[in-house]
Design an enzyme around this catalytic site. Structure first.
Site, PDB file in Angstrom:
ATOM      1  CG  ASP A  80      30.836  69.515  10.417  1.00  0.00           C
ATOM      2  OD1 ASP A  80      30.551  68.449   9.670  1.00  0.00           O
ATOM      3  OD2 ASP A  80      29.948  70.591   9.955  1.00  0.00           O
TER       4      ASP A  80
ATOM      5  CG  ASN B  46      26.212  61.911  13.955  1.00  0.00           C
ATOM      6  OD1 ASN B  46      27.048  62.370  14.488  1.00  0.00           O
ATOM      7  ND2 ASN B  46      25.710  62.759  12.874  1.00  0.00           N
TER       8      ASN B  46
HETATM    9  C1  FPP Z   1      31.545  65.181  11.112  1.00  0.00           C
HETATM   10  O1  FPP Z   1      31.993  65.034   9.720  1.00  0.00           O
HETATM   11  C2  FPP Z   1      32.153  64.251  11.900  1.00  0.00           C
HETATM   12  C3  FPP Z   1      31.685  63.178  12.608  1.00  0.00           C
HETATM   13  C4  FPP Z   1      30.202  62.969  12.848  1.00  0.00           C
HETATM   14  C5  FPP Z   1      32.542  62.440  13.475  1.00  0.00           C
HETATM   15  C6  FPP Z   1      33.669  62.797  14.160  1.00  0.00           C
HETATM   16  C7  FPP Z   1      34.361  61.506  14.735  1.00  0.00           C
HETATM   17  C8  FPP Z   1      35.731  61.281  14.620  1.00  0.00           C
HETATM   18  C9  FPP Z   1      36.691  62.274  14.125  1.00  0.00           C
HETATM   19  C10 FPP Z   1      36.212  59.887  15.045  1.00  0.00           C
HETATM   20  C11 FPP Z   1      37.103  59.859  16.072  1.00  0.00           C
HETATM   21  C12 FPP Z   1      36.605  60.500  17.498  1.00  0.00           C
HETATM   22  C13 FPP Z   1      37.200  60.181  18.628  1.00  0.00           C
HETATM   23  C14 FPP Z   1      37.038  61.104  19.717  1.00  0.00           C
HETATM   24  C15 FPP Z   1      38.626  59.343  18.764  1.00  0.00           C
HETATM   25  P1  FPP Z   1      30.861  64.814   8.783  1.00  0.00           P
HETATM   26  O2  FPP Z   1      30.943  63.348   8.401  1.00  0.00           O
HETATM   27  O3  FPP Z   1      29.594  65.597   9.277  1.00  0.00           O
HETATM   28  O4  FPP Z   1      31.608  65.588   7.651  1.00  0.00           O
HETATM   29  P2  FPP Z   1      30.565  66.365   6.136  1.00  0.00           P
HETATM   30  O5  FPP Z   1      29.829  67.473   7.189  1.00  0.00           O
HETATM   31  O6  FPP Z   1      31.678  67.025   5.381  1.00  0.00           O
HETATM   32  O7  FPP Z   1      29.861  65.236   5.558  1.00  0.00           O
END
Ligand code: FPP
Length: 242
Positions: free
Chosen positions: A21, A69
């Site tokens: 996150d 998501n």
């Molecule tokens: C949450 O941060 C993250 C995600 C929804 C996506 C995670 C995906 C990756 C790191 C991509 C690559 C993955 C692999 C397995 C190769 P957020 O967007 O909710 O952050 P925020 O809470 O700060 O808005």
């Protein structure tokens, strides 16, 4: 003494689950679009897999994309799917060389065709590796997974292939998508949020929870080792006394 050397070899978690996150906030802090955070998040995934491999943790599960998501802006969803395809394409050979077996859980049929195909291929190529299993949770929702298990068990009861009396926790677990993996011993969530967010609800029943304020793109090997050391200081009772 280096952090890694402080880790007790015979007290390692077998399975670490991670909620990655803080990508959006990391990008915002730099005046960039959210997708910039996701792009940099891929490196943190690599660091974590390497760190787990170095100390000998056999299972890792990454929450890469939840069912919820899909409601994010189309551009962000598309970029995440592209990132995944790109990461699989560029990393499969390295994963294979390093004994990594790739697996996925979630509603994989809802993924874009290209993404599904690349993933299926990488899973197939790495299927005989046995050093470390890396599970990617994609379009995953734990409640959905549990409801599907209930439906499948109900069908078997209805057709009299199983008796209600046979249903126990072990059997229920075997109907979940995670049936071939041990339950996580440790859950790590980055970015300071302290929630489970519909991730492995059944499987996390006795897991230790570790929350760190570090935003996912900044998460590195040292942060991972810190979490392991913290885990090793905990007394796990599984509902029993000392
Ligand atoms: C949450 O941060 C993250 C995600 C929804 C996506 C995670 C995906 C990756 C790191 C991509 C690559 C993955 C692999 C397995 C190769 P957020 O967007 O909710 O952050 P925020 O809470 O700060 O808005």
């Amino acid at each position: 003494m280096q952090l890694k050397q402080k880790i007790i070899k015979d007290k390692l978690p077998k399975h670490v689950a991670l909620i990655m996150d803080g990508n959006g906030r990391w990008a915002k802090q730099r005046g960039k679009e959210r997708v910039f955070g996701h792009e940099n998040g891929v490196n943190a995934v690599k660091q974590t897999v390497e760190a787990a491999g170095e100390i000998g943790i056999p299972y890792l599960t990454f929450y890469a994309f939840s069912t919820e998501n899909w409601d994010r802006p189309k551009e962000e969803v598309d970029t995440l799917m592209e990132l995944l395809v790109k990461a699989i394409q560029t990393e499969t050979e390295t994963l294979n060389k390093n004994g990594v077996r790739l697996k996925a859980i979630g509603d994989l049929n809802s993924l874009p065709k290209k993404c599904y195909e690349e993933l299926a291929e990488a899973i197939n190529i790495t299927s005989n590796n046995d050093k470390i299993t890396v599970v990617i949770a994609l379009s995953y929702s734990s409640r959905y997974e549990i409801v599907e298990a209930v439906k499948n068990i109900s069908d078997l009861v209805k057709s009299e292939r199983i008796n209600t009396k046979e249903i126990d926790q072990k059997m229920f677990s075997s109907f979940l998508q995670t049936n071939e993996f041990p339950d996580p011993d440790l859950l790590i969530r980055t970015s300071g949020e302290q929630r489970i967010s519909n991730f492995l609800l059944w499987q996390l029943a006795y897991s230790e929870l570790y929350f760190t304020p570090v935003l996912w793109p900044d998460f590195n090997k040292e942060h991972f080792y810190e979490a392991i050391i913290d885990f090793q200081s905990r007394e796990r009772r599984f509902g029993k006394t000392e």
